[in-house]
Design an enzyme around this catalytic site. Structure first.
Site, PDB file in Angstrom:
ATOM      1  N   TYR A 241     -21.368  -6.710  30.403  1.00 41.87           N
ATOM      2  CA  TYR A 241     -20.617  -6.297  29.212  1.00 41.87           C
ATOM      3  C   TYR A 241     -21.564  -5.822  28.108  1.00 41.87           C
ATOM      4  O   TYR A 241     -21.349  -4.774  27.496  1.00 41.87           O
ATOM      5  CB  TYR A 241     -19.774  -7.475  28.732  1.00 41.87           C
ATOM      6  CG  TYR A 241     -18.913  -7.220  27.523  1.00 41.87           C
ATOM      7  CD1 TYR A 241     -17.724  -6.507  27.614  1.00 41.87           C
ATOM      8  CD2 TYR A 241     -19.292  -7.724  26.277  1.00 41.87           C
ATOM      9  CE1 TYR A 241     -16.919  -6.305  26.502  1.00 41.87           C
ATOM     10  CE2 TYR A 241     -18.494  -7.523  25.159  1.00 41.87           C
ATOM     11  CZ  TYR A 241     -17.309  -6.814  25.281  1.00 41.87           C
ATOM     12  OH  TYR A 241     -16.526  -6.608  24.172  1.00 41.87           O
TER      13      TYR A 241
ATOM     14  N   LYS B 100     -21.736  -2.046  26.597  1.00 41.69           N
ATOM     15  CA  LYS B 100     -21.490  -1.783  25.177  1.00 41.69           C
ATOM     16  C   LYS B 100     -22.692  -1.109  24.518  1.00 41.69           C
ATOM     17  O   LYS B 100     -22.540  -0.302  23.594  1.00 41.69           O
ATOM     18  CB  LYS B 100     -21.144  -3.087  24.454  1.00 41.69           C
ATOM     19  CG  LYS B 100     -19.786  -3.664  24.857  1.00 41.69           C
ATOM     20  CD  LYS B 100     -18.662  -2.648  24.701  1.00 41.69           C
ATOM     21  CE  LYS B 100     -17.297  -3.249  24.910  1.00 41.69           C
ATOM     22  NZ  LYS B 100     -16.207  -2.246  24.796  1.00 41.69           N
TER      23      LYS B 100
ATOM     24  N   LEU C 163      -6.137  -5.213  20.734  1.00 44.91           N
ATOM     25  CA  LEU C 163      -6.713  -4.229  19.821  1.00 44.91           C
ATOM     26  C   LEU C 163      -6.097  -2.849  20.001  1.00 44.91           C
ATOM     27  O   LEU C 163      -5.747  -2.183  19.022  1.00 44.91           O
ATOM     28  CB  LEU C 163      -8.226  -4.124  20.051  1.00 44.91           C
ATOM     29  CG  LEU C 163      -9.146  -4.981  19.204  1.00 44.91           C
ATOM     30  CD1 LEU C 163     -10.571  -4.832  19.694  1.00 44.91           C
ATOM     31  CD2 LEU C 163      -9.032  -4.612  17.739  1.00 44.91           C
TER      32      LEU C 163
END
Length: 319
Positions: free
Chosen positions: A174, A178, A19
């Site tokens: 995670y 986030k 990305l």
């Protein structure tokens, strides 16, 4: 004709692969000078020796296409490295205008099996890494705004995930990181808006080194295309990069504090959670019996898909 980001300088963290690489290439294509940051570790869990090669390769790719780019080898979760990264952008190109926070690692484990180090390392790279670079960029923009007597062009694009929106059973570290990034984004948006700085977060779906297991069973073909017809993978990182380019541009000056889901030619604007139901006590204070009488039947009748920790996220296909 001037490009949308002509004369602007961008930092993209974790830009040596996946990305981040696609985002760095897109910003450069739109005219920005790009500082390509990556720590270059071979393992998606952050393991292995750091290497400058991934960042240098992407910077060279940008320059070969006629753009301007320099590489930076650094760990954004290290406060001094983050400071040096922002300093490099300002020293090389005279200013910083765009910060894309993308760097991250994975150390997946169920919550009952996760070690302290597996928790700390993911929170450190994702959440602290986002904070570190944001802090030093914010200092730069605030000083510029005060020196110039007015707003500057400042853009922060943070990377969250649908793992925070809908839960991810094997990723408590995670998902928590986030979710924290969204909180950091909205707080930053409120704090820096008066200086001309916007902060937004994206939840991208892309087939990268970090998601090779998650999307292993997802088809590459977009809706309406038969298998084997070729074309761009519906989960290619290149589907995400254009939104990052837009959010970095002057055109997005009115977009601030937003959370956007993006993949495969689709952008969805998420809203903050709404109150689904409200219960008031008939007395001065709730009793156990009263709460049992109100909440137990409510949750018994509520469909599982309507819970906050819903098992499903936005459908991959879009109409």
């Amino acid at each position: 004709m001037a490009q949308p980001l002509e004369g602007l300088t961008a930092i993209v963290t974790g830009a040596g692969r996946g990305l981040g690489r696609a985002e760095a290439l897109e910003l450069a294509r739109l005219g920005a000078s790009v500082v390509v940051n990556d720590y270059g570790q071979p393992g998606r869990d952050g393991s292995g020796e750091a290497s400058a090669a991934p960042a240098e390769d992407v910077a060279a790719e940008i320059r070969a296409a006629g753009g301007r780019a320099v590489a930076h080898l650094g760990d954004v979760a290290d406060h001094d490295h983050a400071r040096a990264l922002v300093h490099l952008a300002v020293e090389t190109y005279g200013r910083l205008d765009i910060l894309v926070n993308n760097a991250g690692i994975l150390r997946d484990r169920m919550v009952f099996s996760m070690t302290e180090d597996e928790w700390d390392s993911v929170i450190r790279v994702h959440l602290k890494g986002h904070f570190n670079t944001t802090h030093f960029a914010a200092v730069h923009w605030r000083e510029r705004a005060k020196a110039g007597g007015g707003p500057v062009h400042g853009r922060i694009i943070n990377t969250s995930s649908e793992a925070f929106l809908a839960g991810s059973a094997g990723q408590p570290n995670y998902a928590a990181a986030k979710g924290g990034i969204v909180g950091l984004t909205t707080s930053t948006a409120l704090a820096l808006g008066k200086y001309g700085v916007t902060a937004n977060a994206i939840c991208p779906r892309a087939r990268t080194r970090m998601t090779e297991d998650v999307f292993a069973g997802f088809p590459a073909e977009p809706a309406g295309r038969e298998p084997g017809e070729g074309g761009l993978d519906v989960l290619a990182p290149e589907h995400v990069a254009p939104l990052v380019g837009y959010l970095a541009s002057p055109a997005a000056a009115g977009v601030n504090g937003q959370l956007l889901v993006v993949h495969g030619g689709m952008v969805a604007v998420a809203e903050r959670p709404r109150i689904a139901a409200k219960f008031d006590t008939a007395k001065d204070l709730f009793s156990f019996e009263e709460l049992d009488g109100l909440l137990t039947p409510y949750f018994a009748e509520r469909p599982p898909g309507e819970t906050f920790a819903a098992a499903e996220v936005l459908a991959l296909k879009h109409g």
